[in-house]
Motif scaffolding. Sequence first.
Motif, PDB file in Angstrom:
ATOM      1  N   ALA A 113      -7.424  -0.117  -5.372  1.00 15.35           N
ATOM      2  CA  ALA A 113      -6.771   1.179  -5.618  1.00 15.35           C
ATOM      3  C   ALA A 113      -6.763   2.031  -4.358  1.00 15.35           C
ATOM      4  O   ALA A 113      -5.747   2.663  -4.041  1.00 15.35           O
ATOM      5  N   ILE A 114      -7.874   2.049  -3.636  1.00 12.36           N
ATOM      6  CA  ILE A 114      -7.942   2.845  -2.394  1.00 12.36           C
ATOM      7  C   ILE A 114      -6.944   2.317  -1.372  1.00 12.36           C
ATOM      8  O   ILE A 114      -6.212   3.086  -0.725  1.00 12.36           O
ATOM      9  N   GLY A 115      -6.885   0.982  -1.222  1.00 12.38           N
ATOM     10  CA  GLY A 115      -5.893   0.395  -0.315  1.00 12.38           C
ATOM     11  C   GLY A 115      -4.483   0.721  -0.757  1.00 12.38           C
ATOM     12  O   GLY A 115      -3.606   1.011   0.066  1.00 12.38           O
ATOM     13  N   GLY A 116      -4.259   0.694  -2.086  1.00 14.62           N
ATOM     14  CA  GLY A 116      -2.933   0.984  -2.625  1.00 14.62           C
ATOM     15  C   GLY A 116      -2.573   2.448  -2.620  1.00 14.62           C
ATOM     16  O   GLY A 116      -1.464   2.824  -3.004  1.00 14.62           O
ATOM     17  N   VAL A 117      -3.489   3.302  -2.197  1.00 14.12           N
ATOM     18  CA  VAL A 117      -3.222   4.735  -2.051  1.00 14.12           C
ATOM     19  C   VAL A 117      -3.014   5.092  -0.576  1.00 14.12           C
ATOM     20  O   VAL A 117      -2.084   5.820  -0.222  1.00 14.12           O
TER      21      VAL A 117
END
Length: 441
Positions: A113-117
């Motif tokens: 999720a962090i990478g995808g943000v």
Amino acid sequence: MAEEKRYPIDKVTSPIKKFMKQQKSGGIVLVISVVIALILANSSLSEYYFSFFNQKLGLQFEGEPFLKYSLLHWINDGLMAVFFFVLGLELKREIVGGELSNPRKALLPIGAAIGGVIVPAIIYILLNPTGEASNGWGIPMATDIAFALGILYLLGDKIPLSLKVFLTALAIIDDLIAVMVIAFFYTSDISLISLSIGLGFVVIMLIGNKMGIRNIFFYAILGIAGVWTAFLLSGVHATIASVLAAFTIPADMRIKESTYIKKIQTYLGKFQNIDPNHNIPTLTNEQIHILDKIKLDTRKIIPPLQRLEHGMHPFVTFFIIPVFALANAGVSIAIDPEQLFSTNVALGVALGLVIGKLVGVVGATLLLVKLKVAPLPHGMSIKNLFGIGFLASIGFTMSLFITSLAFTSEVYMVQAKIGIFIASIIGALGGYLFLNKQPAQ
């Protein structure tokens, strides 16, 4: 065994109930709402469509308007507050007893999720570094869980449960990050007095939780009349109030499962031994008394958090999100290409969602697996990880919501919405094609 008695109305209600219970139904209703909005915005009714949502509603106090906003504003700040409340309930449940309760299991979806943000935001900023257009960097950050899971459930048993759990956890986490972004970066001038009052009500709700208050109306009154109203007046977006209020809802059972099972077995034994009213379609007073006890103990074992989430989820899925889409997805497709690409807003949103989500989610996941921080979930392969990456680029609901906060320019809003539509279509098709090649589980 006698079958349940059926009435003529059941022929109408049963198919509706069956449809609503299917996981893909929310996505289907959302698609229909978007199509209706696009048709209305591009028909002879477009003037009525836009003017309808611009009508102002509010209260009047001593001749002065109070809380007087457009219908669109009420939908985005009022109805969507309920959406964020349910999101907060889901997040708390995941933290208390779901996938996010196990730190090692939670690391992979959190990292994804962090990478995808981060990656989508970087791509957008690189394409729109200055001016009002740069305010849209938060638009490609979030995943639309209803759409994404709808695609997964269309594929049926080709998709292992681990993928559905992974995508759900990922979507909830990046929606939480999006909420934090809204709180810190998409707020107007802040009234510290109103904000303090709102936080004071949150504290009272937390104290009520610790004291054992489980009455839903206690939390509803303080949450709406106190927290939500104070945040609305404070300048901090009111949806943040919803998430904070959700975290105050009790998530514990009042009786143990083993105790509940013993009590229910005792009640059922007593119920069975009572002489029924033969050939009379009513119950005895003693039977009703036993059923009341069953009902009371059943309410005790279901935590208020899950009772609220279970009760409100259909309302959010089949009313609030469709109404939000109907009000926000109306974009005239007869836009001049030169106007569409007069800035990089549409390009930044589309590439941020499609490329950014794919690179961010897949890259972060593989990096964590390579570093042996966390293993791939059982049943997940590199190929279906790419499918998940594509589905994560469906940023519809939250992306449209952040668009309404990021821009005041109508041109930028239209450009962003078209970028969201394009990315969501590509993400849905890409995810479906990648995952459809998987063997049945």
